[in-house]
Design a protein around this motif. Structure first.
Motif: not given
Length: 285
Positions: A57-59, A61, A63, A95, A105, A107
């Motif tokens: 998830c972090g790699e 970006e 949630k 996502r 991506y 928002e």
């Protein structure tokens, strides 16, 4: 009885679980996944899978929609609802859906979360007893294989080529060196009984089973080298094997129609498999 699956906070019959056609997992493979093995109704190596999910998830970006505690609760509930004695729990996080197709991506979208169970024999596996045959093929995947995404078409193509050749799986080759299997980490055992596997990098998946296997091997006083190895070195190996959450350890008995060692499962690979299962069960939740 139909399976009960989990979708975005609800437990549903599998026939009633629906995802939007605008979900980015469907449109772009903008999604990650994990598979946790289940044996005796317990989750094996699950802490590692939960941690790797958070890293993925972090790699990307993306949630992370669930805490570790929430995720484990859902996994255990699916094991209970579907009476899973042996098999696995599949988890996928996308996502989410932004209502239309766009590469950027979006928002403020909420991730789509899917989990379902699969019942199958993983301990008493025929392929573990008899071993598997693999072919080598070029690795055409993207360069962030350390992120466990659902973009698996290249792996599907490679595995289908293996099936067409009368084999079970593939070993992928890049710049002359073995990267990994079609959905597994790859290992050879040299004539001097040294276990060799590729070091961690962006070029391979950071296998959860791999990490536990290396701990087990060290406890058994086996020598390990994390380095690159060529397919030619694999042909000359004493033994070879793969590891993953769904296979644990499967011996490789032939590569490109060349028998490895005696052409049957070797004693070191089988020892590692047995010891790993004991190790994982002792820590299962």
């Amino acid at each position: 009885m139909p399976r009960t699956v989990y979708l975005n906070g609800e437990y549903l019959p599998e026939s009633e679980a629906k995802v939007s056609i605008f979900d980015r997992g469907f449109l772009f493979a903008d999604a990650i996944y994990e598979v946790t093995a289940v044996v005796d109704g317990k989750l094996l190596d699950n802490d590692g899978h939960v941690a790797r999910l958070a890293r993925s998830c972090g790699e990307l970006e993306m949630k992370n929609p669930l805490t570790a505690e929430e995720l484990v609760h859902i996994q255990k509930e699916l094991v209970r609802l579907n009476d899973v004695k042996e098999g696995g729990i599949y988890l996928q996080v996308t996502r989410g859906s932004s209502g239309d197709r766009d590469f950027a991506y979006p928002e403020n979208t909420e991730p789509t979360v899917v989990l379902f169970s699969q019942s199958r024999a993983v301990v008493d596996s025929p392929k573990a007893k008899k071993g598997i045959k693999v072919i080598s093929t070029p690795d055409i995947r993207w360069r962030r294989r350390d992120i466990k995404t659902t973009s698996l078409l290249a792996a599907c193509m490679a595995k289908q080529a293996a099936i067409a050749a009368g084999c079970d799986d593939v070993w992928l080759i890049e710049d002359g060196y073995v990267t990994e299997g079609g959905s597994s980490n790859a290992y050879i055992i040299t004539q001097d009984n040294v276990i060799v596997t590729r070091p961690l990098s962006n070029d391979i998946l950071h296998g959860i089973t791999r990490a536990s296997l290396l701990k087990v091997a060290k406890q058994e006083n086996l020598v390990i080298e994390e380095r690159l190895f060529t397919i030619e070195e694999a042909y000359a190996a004493k033994e070879a094997f793969i590891s993953s959450a769904s296979t644990f350890v499967w011996p490789v008995v032939a590569i490109d129609d060349k028998p490895i060692g005696s052409g049957s499962p070797g004693p070191i690979a089988m020892q590692i498999r047995e010891t790993y299962i004991e190790f994982a069960l002792a820590q299962a939740v």
